[in-house]
Motif scaffolding. Structure first.
Motif, PDB file in Angstrom:
ATOM      1  N   ALA A  37      56.203 126.122 -11.170  1.00  0.00           N
ATOM      2  CA  ALA A  37      55.046 125.340 -11.674  1.00  0.00           C
ATOM      3  C   ALA A  37      55.176 124.070 -11.431  1.00  0.00           C
ATOM      4  O   ALA A  37      56.385 123.452 -11.206  1.00  0.00           O
ATOM      5  CB  ALA A  37      54.893 125.806 -13.056  1.00  0.00           C
ATOM      6  N   ASN A  38      54.149 123.340 -11.777  1.00  0.00           N
ATOM      7  CA  ASN A  38      53.999 121.703 -11.592  1.00  0.00           C
ATOM      8  C   ASN A  38      54.984 121.374 -12.694  1.00  0.00           C
ATOM      9  O   ASN A  38      54.758 121.719 -13.785  1.00  0.00           O
ATOM     10  CB  ASN A  38      52.750 121.170 -11.876  1.00  0.00           C
ATOM     11  N   GLY A  39      55.862 120.440 -12.219  1.00  0.00           N
ATOM     12  CA  GLY A  39      56.839 119.880 -13.242  1.00  0.00           C
ATOM     13  C   GLY A  39      58.169 120.746 -13.218  1.00  0.00           C
ATOM     14  O   GLY A  39      59.225 120.174 -14.027  1.00  0.00           O
ATOM     15  N   ALA A  40      58.316 121.525 -12.248  1.00  0.00           N
ATOM     16  CA  ALA A  40      59.729 122.540 -12.333  1.00  0.00           C
ATOM     17  C   ALA A  40      60.953 121.656 -11.714  1.00  0.00           C
ATOM     18  O   ALA A  40      61.790 122.309 -11.813  1.00  0.00           O
ATOM     19  CB  ALA A  40      59.284 123.895 -11.980  1.00  0.00           C
ATOM     20  N   GLY A  41      60.554 120.579 -11.080  1.00  0.00           N
ATOM     21  CA  GLY A  41      61.398 119.944 -10.247  1.00  0.00           C
ATOM     22  C   GLY A  41      61.517 120.272  -8.823  1.00  0.00           C
ATOM     23  O   GLY A  41      62.474 119.714  -8.079  1.00  0.00           O
ATOM     24  N   LYS A  42      60.457 120.688  -8.230  1.00  0.00           N
ATOM     25  CA  LYS A  42      60.263 120.968  -6.832  1.00  0.00           C
ATOM     26  C   LYS A  42      60.141 119.839  -6.045  1.00  0.00           C
ATOM     27  O   LYS A  42      61.282 119.362  -4.979  1.00  0.00           O
ATOM     28  CB  LYS A  42      59.204 121.990  -6.476  1.00  0.00           C
ATOM     29  N   THR A  43      59.354 118.961  -6.325  1.00  0.00           N
ATOM     30  CA  THR A  43      59.129 117.661  -5.464  1.00  0.00           C
ATOM     31  C   THR A  43      60.421 116.835  -5.672  1.00  0.00           C
ATOM     32  O   THR A  43      60.759 116.049  -4.704  1.00  0.00           O
ATOM     33  CB  THR A  43      57.751 117.139  -6.013  1.00  0.00           C
TER      34      THR A  43
END
Length: 239
Positions: A37-43
């Motif tokens: 999800a957004n904010g999970a640390g992917k970017t």
């Protein structure tokens, strides 16, 4: 050959832990999905792997180069497509290709060949005189991907490349990824579209800065007794 090796990667912003002891490897020719999800640390992770940010701790190698001491070498040996496509809106298709070809040190002859190849491959003849700003979103997306690999890097990082694109265009885009992977290129793609995980060879699912699961889509569905990766993710996100 392993194109990405990550061991106990930690990235902190003050007291906040964005990446919490991540460990994984990515093979040559693999389409590796990095979901969450957004904010999970992917970017945050992808920025570290691209040499744009330094980890707090851990071991990281990309295209055989060390993230701490060889960051500039990493940048030369990867492609990167951001969420915003990285194209210059006030330039035409050919001008964008010429610009990026020059940045990566291609000869004038090679750039000319790339312009002809890309326009033919993407059937862009009717759009040649348009600025990128006026191109359909799907055309921008495909062009941005090709520009990212114009220098033929062994690995390309795609950060949520299909955001806002219709399902048909998304499928066409993934067909391009398969073609490149079949030619030996490693594809590392972050996405929050769970259905896209079905197209990946292996999938890592991030939850709150940690890797909650990592395996092939089929293996994950079997393990968590689910008929889709989306349902697997829901189970993991809910603990």
């Amino acid at each position: 050959m392993k194109q990405v090796i990550v061991k106990n990667l930690v990235k902190k912003f003050g007291a906040f832990v964005a990446n919490d002891h991540l460990s994984f490897e990515v093979e040559q020719g693999e389409i590796f999905g990095f979901l969450g999800a957004n904010g999970a640390g992917k970017t945050t992770t992808i920025r570290i792997l691209c040499g744009l940010s330094a980890p707090t701790s851990g071991e990281v190698k990309v295209a055989t180069y060390d993230i701490y001491t060889q960051r500039e070498q990493i940048k030369k040996h990867i492609g990167y497509m951001s969420q915003k496509f990285s194209l210059y809106n006030d330039l035409s298709i050919s001008e964008n290709i010429r610009l990026y070809g020059g940045i990566y040190g291609l000869s004038r002859k090679a750039i000319k060949e790339k312009i002809e190849e890309y326009i033919e491959k993407l059937q862009l003849k009717e759009y040649q005189t348009l600025k990128v700003f006026d191109l359909p979103l799907g055309v921008k997306q495909k062009l941005a991907f090709l520009v990212a690999i114009i220098h033929n890097p062994p690995i390309v990082f795609l950060d949520e490349p299909t955001g806002g694109v219709d399902p048909i265009t998304r499928r066409q885009f993934w067909e391009m990824l398969y073609e490149e992977a079949n030619n030996g290129k490693t594809i590392f793609v972050t996405t929050h579209y769970m259905d896209e995980a079905e197209y990946c060879h292996r999938v890592s699912i991030m939850v709150d800065g940690k890797i909650a699961a990592l395996d092939t889509p089929e293996a994950l569905k079997q393990k968590y007794k689910a008929d889709s990766i989306e349902k697997v993710f829901i189970k993991l996100a809910r603990g």
